[in-house]
Motif scaffolding. Structure first.
Motif, PDB file in Angstrom:
ATOM      1  N   TYR A 105       0.830  -1.202   0.000  1.00 46.41           N
ATOM      2  CA  TYR A 105       0.000   0.000   0.000  1.00 46.41           C
ATOM      3  C   TYR A 105       0.869   1.258   0.000  1.00 46.41           C
ATOM      4  O   TYR A 105       0.544   2.246  -0.677  1.00 46.41           O
ATOM      5  CB  TYR A 105      -0.943   0.005   1.210  1.00 46.41           C
ATOM      6  N   GLU A 163       0.759   4.196  -2.806  1.00 47.81           N
ATOM      7  CA  GLU A 163       0.569   5.619  -2.512  1.00 47.81           C
ATOM      8  C   GLU A 163       1.721   6.455  -3.047  1.00 47.81           C
ATOM      9  O   GLU A 163       1.519   7.589  -3.484  1.00 47.81           O
ATOM     10  CB  GLU A 163       0.393   5.849  -1.006  1.00 47.81           C
ATOM     11  N   SER A 222      -1.482  14.545   0.215  1.00 43.99           N
ATOM     12  CA  SER A 222      -2.310  13.527   0.849  1.00 43.99           C
ATOM     13  C   SER A 222      -1.726  12.129   0.625  1.00 43.99           C
ATOM     14  O   SER A 222      -1.665  11.306   1.546  1.00 43.99           O
ATOM     15  CB  SER A 222      -3.727  13.590   0.295  1.00 43.99           C
ATOM     16  N   HIS A 223      -1.282  11.868  -0.595  1.00 45.83           N
ATOM     17  CA  HIS A 223      -0.717  10.559  -0.914  1.00 45.83           C
ATOM     18  C   HIS A 223       0.595  10.328  -0.162  1.00 45.83           C
ATOM     19  O   HIS A 223       0.868   9.214   0.286  1.00 45.83           O
ATOM     20  CB  HIS A 223      -0.488  10.426  -2.415  1.00 45.83           C
ATOM     21  N   LYS A 280      -0.257   9.406   3.426  1.00 40.89           N
ATOM     22  CA  LYS A 280      -0.724   8.010   3.478  1.00 40.89           C
ATOM     23  C   LYS A 280       0.441   7.037   3.286  1.00 40.89           C
ATOM     24  O   LYS A 280       0.482   5.977   3.919  1.00 40.89           O
ATOM     25  CB  LYS A 280      -1.789   7.769   2.418  1.00 40.89           C
ATOM     26  N   GLU A 281       1.372   7.389   2.427  1.00 45.08           N
ATOM     27  CA  GLU A 281       2.548   6.553   2.198  1.00 45.08           C
ATOM     28  C   GLU A 281       3.376   6.414   3.473  1.00 45.08           C
ATOM     29  O   GLU A 281       3.791   5.308   3.847  1.00 45.08           O
ATOM     30  CB  GLU A 281       3.410   7.158   1.092  1.00 45.08           C
ATOM     31  N   ALA A 306       1.562   4.191   5.979  1.00 42.58           N
ATOM     32  CA  ALA A 306       1.629   2.788   5.569  1.00 42.58           C
ATOM     33  C   ALA A 306       3.030   2.213   5.800  1.00 42.58           C
ATOM     34  O   ALA A 306       3.177   1.067   6.233  1.00 42.58           O
ATOM     35  CB  ALA A 306       1.232   2.634   4.114  1.00 42.58           C
TER      36      ALA A 306
END
Length: 98
Positions: free
Chosen positions: A44, A48, A61-62, A65-66, A69
């Protein structure tokens, strides 16, 4: 008389050995789940990272999230190592209990 007392004590050690075998099985299962979690979180994170490059409008945002994760993947890998050591410990106790 001596025979009966030794037989009951060996029954206790067999029960203890069985307990440790069950514990070993439990830790083995948890280790596999932790490894699976680490792989999934890593995949994941890679996804991202790709999305951050592909979608520059929402890159921030990505990237967040990266990072989350990647942290989850590291934590899950640490838990897998912990469970591996617990499994080895249970196996050692099972051998000594018999």
């Amino acid at each position: 008389m001596g025979r009966h007392s030794s037989s009951s004590s060996s029954g206790k050690t067999e029960a203890a050995g069985e307990q440790y075998r069950k514990e070993e099985k439990h830790h083995k299962h948890m280790e596999k789940l932790a490894k699976l979690g680490a792989v999934a979180a890593g995949a994941y994170a890679r996804h991202e990272k790709h999305e951050a490059r592909k979608d520059p409008e929402h890159a921030r945002s990505h990237k967040i999230k990266e990072k989350i994760a990647a942290t989850v993947a590291a934590g899950s890998a640490g838990f897998a190592i912990h469970e591996h050591h617990k499994k080895k410990e249970a196996r050692k106790h099972a051998r000594h209990a018999i």
